[in-house]
Design an enzyme around this catalytic site. Sequence first.
Site, PDB file in Angstrom:
ATOM      1  N   ASP A 192       1.278  -0.971  -0.123  1.00  0.00           N
ATOM      2  CA  ASP A 192      -0.024   0.280  -0.322  1.00  0.00           C
ATOM      3  C   ASP A 192       0.969   1.579   0.141  1.00  0.00           C
ATOM      4  O   ASP A 192       1.915   1.191   0.415  1.00  0.00           O
ATOM      5  CB  ASP A 192      -0.935  -0.106   1.469  1.00  0.00           C
ATOM      6  CG  ASP A 192      -2.103   1.021   1.105  1.00  0.00           C
ATOM      7  OD1 ASP A 192      -2.586   1.436   0.037  1.00  0.00           O
ATOM      8  OD2 ASP A 192      -2.751   1.208   1.966  1.00  0.00           O
ATOM      9  N   ASN A 229     -10.138  -2.937  -6.546  1.00  0.00           N
ATOM     10  CA  ASN A 229      -9.559  -1.969  -7.983  1.00  0.00           C
ATOM     11  C   ASN A 229     -10.098  -1.649  -8.846  1.00  0.00           C
ATOM     12  O   ASN A 229      -9.598  -0.435  -9.360  1.00  0.00           O
ATOM     13  CB  ASN A 229      -8.159  -2.490  -8.288  1.00  0.00           C
ATOM     14  CG  ASN A 229      -7.408  -2.547  -6.718  1.00  0.00           C
ATOM     15  OD1 ASN A 229      -6.236  -2.983  -6.469  1.00  0.00           O
ATOM     16  ND2 ASN A 229      -7.529  -1.521  -5.276  1.00  0.00           N
TER      17      ASN A 229
HETATM   18  C1  FPP Z   1      -1.532   0.645  -3.229  1.00  0.00           C
HETATM   19  O1  FPP Z   1      -1.027   1.368  -3.670  1.00  0.00           O
HETATM   20  C2  FPP Z   1      -0.728  -0.413  -4.346  1.00  0.00           C
HETATM   21  C3  FPP Z   1      -1.388  -1.342  -5.768  1.00  0.00           C
HETATM   22  C4  FPP Z   1      -2.878  -0.705  -5.412  1.00  0.00           C
HETATM   23  C5  FPP Z   1      -1.529  -2.197  -6.481  1.00  0.00           C
HETATM   24  C6  FPP Z   1       0.688  -2.635  -6.263  1.00  0.00           C
HETATM   25  C7  FPP Z   1       1.027  -2.714  -7.845  1.00  0.00           C
HETATM   26  C8  FPP Z   1       2.270  -2.894  -7.943  1.00  0.00           C
HETATM   27  C9  FPP Z   1       2.562  -2.409  -6.585  1.00  0.00           C
HETATM   28  C10 FPP Z   1       3.019  -3.005  -8.938  1.00  0.00           C
HETATM   29  C11 FPP Z   1       2.007  -4.321  -9.670  1.00  0.00           C
HETATM   30  C12 FPP Z   1       2.274  -5.421  -9.556  1.00  0.00           C
HETATM   31  C13 FPP Z   1       3.787  -6.562  -9.642  1.00  0.00           C
HETATM   32  C14 FPP Z   1       3.163  -8.223  -8.789  1.00  0.00           C
HETATM   33  C15 FPP Z   1       4.019  -6.756 -10.625  1.00  0.00           C
HETATM   34  P1  FPP Z   1      -1.964   2.505  -3.631  1.00  0.00           P
HETATM   35  O2  FPP Z   1      -2.259   3.250  -4.991  1.00  0.00           O
HETATM   36  O3  FPP Z   1      -3.730   2.374  -3.140  1.00  0.00           O
HETATM   37  O4  FPP Z   1      -1.183   3.770  -3.162  1.00  0.00           O
HETATM   38  P2  FPP Z   1      -2.452   5.047  -1.691  1.00  0.00           P
HETATM   39  O5  FPP Z   1      -3.350   4.545  -1.252  1.00  0.00           O
HETATM   40  O6  FPP Z   1      -1.453   5.858  -1.454  1.00  0.00           O
HETATM   41  O7  FPP Z   1      -2.890   5.416  -3.007  1.00  0.00           O
END
Ligand code: FPP
Length: 248
Positions: free
Chosen positions: A18, A66
Amino acid sequence: MSTARSHTVPQHVAIIMDGNGRWANKRGLPRTLGHKKGVEAVREAVRIAGDLGIDYLTLFAFSSENWRRPEAEVNDLMGLLKVFIRRDLAELHRKNVRIRIIGDRVNLRGDILPLLEEAEETTTRNTGITLVIAFNYGARDEITRAVQALAVDVAAGRLAPEDITAQRVASRLDTAGIPDPDLVIRTSGEERLSNFLLWQAAYAELVFVPEFWPDFDRDVFLRALDVYARRDRRFGGVTSAPTLAVGS
Ligand code: FPP
């Protein structure tokens, strides 16, 4: 290089990655760059987990919720996953990493599903760390699908209702055959499970770290493992138990 797992190193670590967006916002960058940097942290996490002798690493890459994000961001995340599999699959295979995908595959985009299946098939006989990628994953959805499959068996007379045990439910989850996580880590300071591995994490230790996912490195990982190592796991009893039968 892989080392033998010490008794304080968990067999299975699951991570809620996250804070990509906030990492980017803090720097005045677009969210997409946060996700891009997040992929580098994924590579690092797999490498460190392998080095430490962790057997299973589960990463929450894309939740079934998502899809509610703006279309451009969903496309960015899909693109990053595609690039990750295309670019890294050969290297992961060479390093003996086995890949498993959990989550609902029905109605997945035609450019994603074959890549995920290729990653699993290519690495299926590997014997090193298992990298479990949770994609289009939601625990309630996973449990619902498992219950539906059991209901079909009961309706067809293949299974009596009283034969539905916790083990049997576990065997119909996407994680069938994968031991329950010992440790769930969530980055970015948020302290909730967000529909991640709700069945499997019944006895997991939860460790919340303040760092945003793109800043997840060896130090942060080791600190979380250190917190885990100092916890006393009792599995509902009064003394620590080495294994839990249900769900394995
Ligand atoms: C949370 O950050 C992260 C995600 C929703 C996606 C995680 C995905 C990756 C790291 C890239 C692809 C994965 C792989 C396995 C190659 P957020 O966008 O919710 O952050 P925020 O809460 O600060 O807005």
